[in-house]
Design an enzyme around this catalytic site. Structure first.
Site, PDB file in Angstrom:
ATOM      1  N   GLY A 205     -56.580 -40.714  63.424  1.00  0.00           N
ATOM      2  CA  GLY A 205     -56.011 -41.914  62.783  1.00  0.00           C
ATOM      3  C   GLY A 205     -56.916 -42.457  61.705  1.00  0.00           C
ATOM      4  CG  ASN A 206     -55.630 -44.443  58.585  1.00  0.00           C
ATOM      5  OD1 ASN A 206     -55.392 -45.641  58.528  1.00  0.00           O
ATOM      6  ND2 ASN A 206     -54.691 -43.507  58.447  1.00  0.00           N
TER       7      ASN A 206
END
Ligand code: PMT
Length: 397
Positions: A205-206
């Site tokens: 993810g980020n």
């Protein structure tokens, strides 16, 4: 804007009720026809006879008026707009909960026209979580909120909770009849960071919080657009925002492409993973198995997909860069966008998770337009105005 309009002035019981008399006069001077509905407590602060004399019609005071079998529905059907001023904490609570236990609340509940709410109360009541909740409900029900401001309150107190002045409420009321610059437009916005499954527990993810994309969705909806917000995070509640929750880049691509077909504008503010685990594991990875080898494959390029559409919407991409803007200028020239919004995510106050953002607009010819550091809602509002101006100038609206 108000000439020939029919406005119901709904007065509830606070000291600011005296200003309702001035407001009635201003609305009439602007050319509108005014009728009033007052709560019992409003009548303690302001004589119904005053409102009758000012407007030429006696106020509706209760639901069991002998003359009219259904005064609240008659009044609601008559109105082009309703202004609740002052709106006390109790009245706001009634309206938010659809509690039609009096003529005022029943009239608002029966109305299909725009409703402007001008809160007035003591600071403690305004800041109470219950009032905050009720105001959020009214906003998402589509009410236009006018104020309050900070200033002198009843009993010599001072602080947030003071009702706007009649002239300011009048201006907001007139705005209800002014179509927003995106009225009739369909806008798709992406927000948040995608999650690409490694196994049922873990993901790639980020750090995107979705604040920037959410702000763009709200600004476009406030400008009158019907917005589809494709998001991986909690979305703002707004009567003109339709939320499509997604998680992965694949899901976001499918939702954005579906919504972009026939849309006028697409603003892709989401941080989308460029690569995903090629073979996500169905069972949970165990530590005892040792570090897994994760092969990555590219995700769909959502922006490129929209850019390639026949009759594509006006396309705005975002670019998260570190330090130099050269990568963003290259993207603006290569990616088929009409406008690219670049932010330097290494700059304090800019990029992921922040309340503010300092962005530079870049056009496909490489021209750059830097903006100062602003709150994300302010960036979004400015961006919406810029899109309206540029898309109009391109002759595609
Ligand atoms: O959400 P916040 O915490 O408020 O943070 C805001 C933000 C930093 C995420 C936002 O302002 C921002 O910069 N969003 C774009 C982030 C990004 O993914 O940049 P990029 O340079 O990798 O991608 C460029 C554009 O291509 C973006 O419009 C992106 O949505 C799009 N893209 C990227 C990859 C992909 N597979 N498909 C895409 O469509």
């Amino acid at each position: 804007m108000l000439a020939g309009r029919r406005v119901v002035l709904a007065v509830s019981g606070g000291v600011a009720a005296f200003k309702a008399a001035f407001l009635a006069r201003r609305i009439i001077e602007a050319g509108a026809d005014v009728r009033t509905v007052m709560t019992d407590s409003a009548c303690r602060f302001l004589g119904p006879q005053t409102m009758a004399a000012l407007t030429g019609t006696p106020p509706v005071l209760d639901l069991f008026d002998q003359e009219d079998v259904s005064p609240h529905t008659s009044l609601a059907r008559w109105a082009d707009a309703i202004v609740v001023a002052p709106a006390t904490a109790a009245t706001i609570s009634r309206l938010a909960n659809g509690l039609s236990d009096g003529a005022l609340a029943a009239t608002v509940l029966a109305a299909k026209c725009p409703v402007v709410v001008a809160p007035a109360m003591h600071t403690e009541m305004w800041e109470h979580p219950a009032t905050t909740r009720n105001m959020a409900t009214l906003r998402s029900d589509g009410c236009v909120i006018a104020g309050p401001v900070s200033g002198a309150l009843a009993g010599g107190d001072e602080g947030p909770g003071r009702m706007l002045e009649p002239e300011q409420i009048l201006e907001i009321l007139a705005g209800v009849f002014t179509p927003g610059p995106m009225e009739g437009w369909r806008v798709v916005v992406s927000a948040g960071g995608t999650r690409e499954a490694i196994d049922p527990v873990r993901y790639v993810g980020n750090r995107s919080s979705g604040k920037m994309g959410n702000a763009v969705a709200v600004a476009a909806a406030d400008a009158g657009a019907a917005v589809t917000l494709v998001t991986t995070v909690a979305a703002p509640s707004h009567s003109r925002i339709d939320v499509v929750p997604v998680e992965s880049a694949q899901e976001m691509a499918e939702a954005v492409w579906a919504a972009a077909t026939g849309s006028d504008v697409a603003v892709l503010a989401a941080a989308v993973a460029d690569f995903r685990p090629a073979d996500p594991v169905t069972g949970k990875l165990r530590r005892a198995q040792g570090p897994p080898e994760i092969n990555l494959e590219p995700t769909p390029d959502i922006l490129a997909g929209v850019a390639a559409m026949e009759n594509r919407p006006y396309l705005v991409g975002f670019a998260a860069e570190v330090g130099s803007l050269e990568g963003a200028i290259d993207k603006a020239q290569r990616k088929g966008v009409d406008l690219l919004v670049a932010n330097d995510i290494a700059k304090p106050g800019s990029g992921f998770g922040t309340e503010t953002n300092e962005v530079t607009l870049i056009t496909p010819d490489g021209a750059t337009l830097p903006w100062e550091m602003l709150s994300k809602p302010a960036v979004a509002e400015k961006l919406v105005a810029e899109i309206v101006r540029r898309r109009g100038a391109a002759g595609s609206s």
